[in-house]
Design an enzyme around this catalytic site. Sequence first.
Site, PDB file in Angstrom:
ATOM      1  N   GLY A   8     -39.314 -75.880  49.706  1.00 12.08           N
ATOM      2  CA  GLY A   8     -38.042 -75.980  50.406  1.00 12.08           C
ATOM      3  C   GLY A   8     -38.147 -76.080  51.917  1.00 12.08           C
ATOM      4  N   ILE A   9     -37.297 -75.350  52.593  1.00 13.98           N
ATOM      5  CA  ILE A   9     -37.238 -75.401  54.051  1.00 13.98           C
ATOM      6  C   ILE A   9     -38.546 -74.922  54.665  1.00 13.98           C
ATOM      7  CG2 ILE A   9     -36.150 -74.332  56.066  1.00 13.98           C
ATOM      8  CD1 ILE A   9     -33.487 -74.443  54.502  1.00 13.98           C
ATOM      9  N   VAL A  55     -43.233 -60.475  51.361  1.00 13.95           N
ATOM     10  CA  VAL A  55     -42.829 -60.090  52.723  1.00 13.95           C
ATOM     11  C   VAL A  55     -42.110 -58.751  52.766  1.00 13.95           C
ATOM     12  CG1 VAL A  55     -42.720 -62.461  53.584  1.00 13.95           C
ATOM     13  CG2 VAL A  55     -40.660 -61.400  52.594  1.00 13.95           C
ATOM     14  N   TYR A  59     -26.007 -61.380  50.063  1.00 15.04           N
ATOM     15  CA  TYR A  59     -26.754 -62.419  50.772  1.00 15.04           C
ATOM     16  C   TYR A  59     -26.191 -62.632  52.178  1.00 15.04           C
ATOM     17  CZ  TYR A  59     -28.725 -67.074  51.691  1.00 15.04           C
ATOM     18  OH  TYR A  59     -29.381 -68.149  52.250  1.00 15.04           O
ATOM     19  N   GLY A  86     -27.124 -75.371  56.986  1.00  9.69           N
ATOM     20  CA  GLY A  86     -25.939 -75.661  56.192  1.00  9.69           C
ATOM     21  C   GLY A  86     -26.332 -75.979  54.759  1.00  9.69           C
ATOM     22  N   ILE A 125     -28.329 -77.628  52.352  1.00  5.05           N
ATOM     23  CA  ILE A 125     -29.627 -78.288  52.416  1.00  5.05           C
ATOM     24  C   ILE A 125     -30.189 -78.502  51.004  1.00  5.05           C
ATOM     25  CG2 ILE A 125     -31.940 -78.217  53.400  1.00  5.05           C
ATOM     26  CD1 ILE A 125     -29.710 -78.275  55.491  1.00  5.05           C
TER      27      ILE A 125
END
Length: 232
Positions: free
Chosen positions: A12-13, A46, A137, A168, A170
């Site tokens: 993804g991003i 993480v 979220y 936005g 995506i």
Amino acid sequence: MKTAVVTGGASGIGRAIAQRLAADGHHVATIDLQPSEYDFAYTADVTDREQVDTALDKIRSQLGPVSVLVNAAGLDGFSSFGDITFDTWQRVLNVNLNGVFHCCQAVIGEMVEVGWGRIVNISSSSTHSGVAGMAHYVAAKSAVNGLTKSLALEYGPSGITVNAIPPGFIDTPMLRSAEQRGFTNVEKTIAMTPVRRIGTPEDIAAACAFLVSEEAGYITGQILGVNGGRNT
């Protein structure tokens, strides 16, 4: 050549950001729960500080001090507020907020030592207006924006900039999964977007590449929306 760490860099991003920063000449390492194709790809959660520290120690030993951090690891969630269990609430906040805390705190000391650093936190355009059914979220990502502003003020005198990009709509695996589960309608949202297209991970990567550059040294504490004009 600076060392950049991208969390959530396996897809993804995060993946697009890692690819763009590598193309721009950075040494790039990724931290993700999933393996990726990079030579310096580390599998770590993480939300677990010990795992984060272990991964970063390996990165430093191979690539040197971390100068750039992009926090792109994320976890979505869809549920009416009354049905959100506290365990689910905690899990969403752990990944989206506490993961950012762990990674920022783990690298900021070395940035202070050299007097230069760039941190970019990937938040969400949902923080602009809220989203029904995503209270956990939106709360987590809103907190990321607040953390970004506070760190920018605290560490600006040390030569470190801290900014956030709230993407936005995506086209990512996470979005397509939400679509398949009936939580979003891609075509309807495109029709509501002024530029009349869905965003791409590369759109976010381009903004991130600028924010970590030397040219962006006078930009800090900013929330740079990349959303096709849906939120202004």
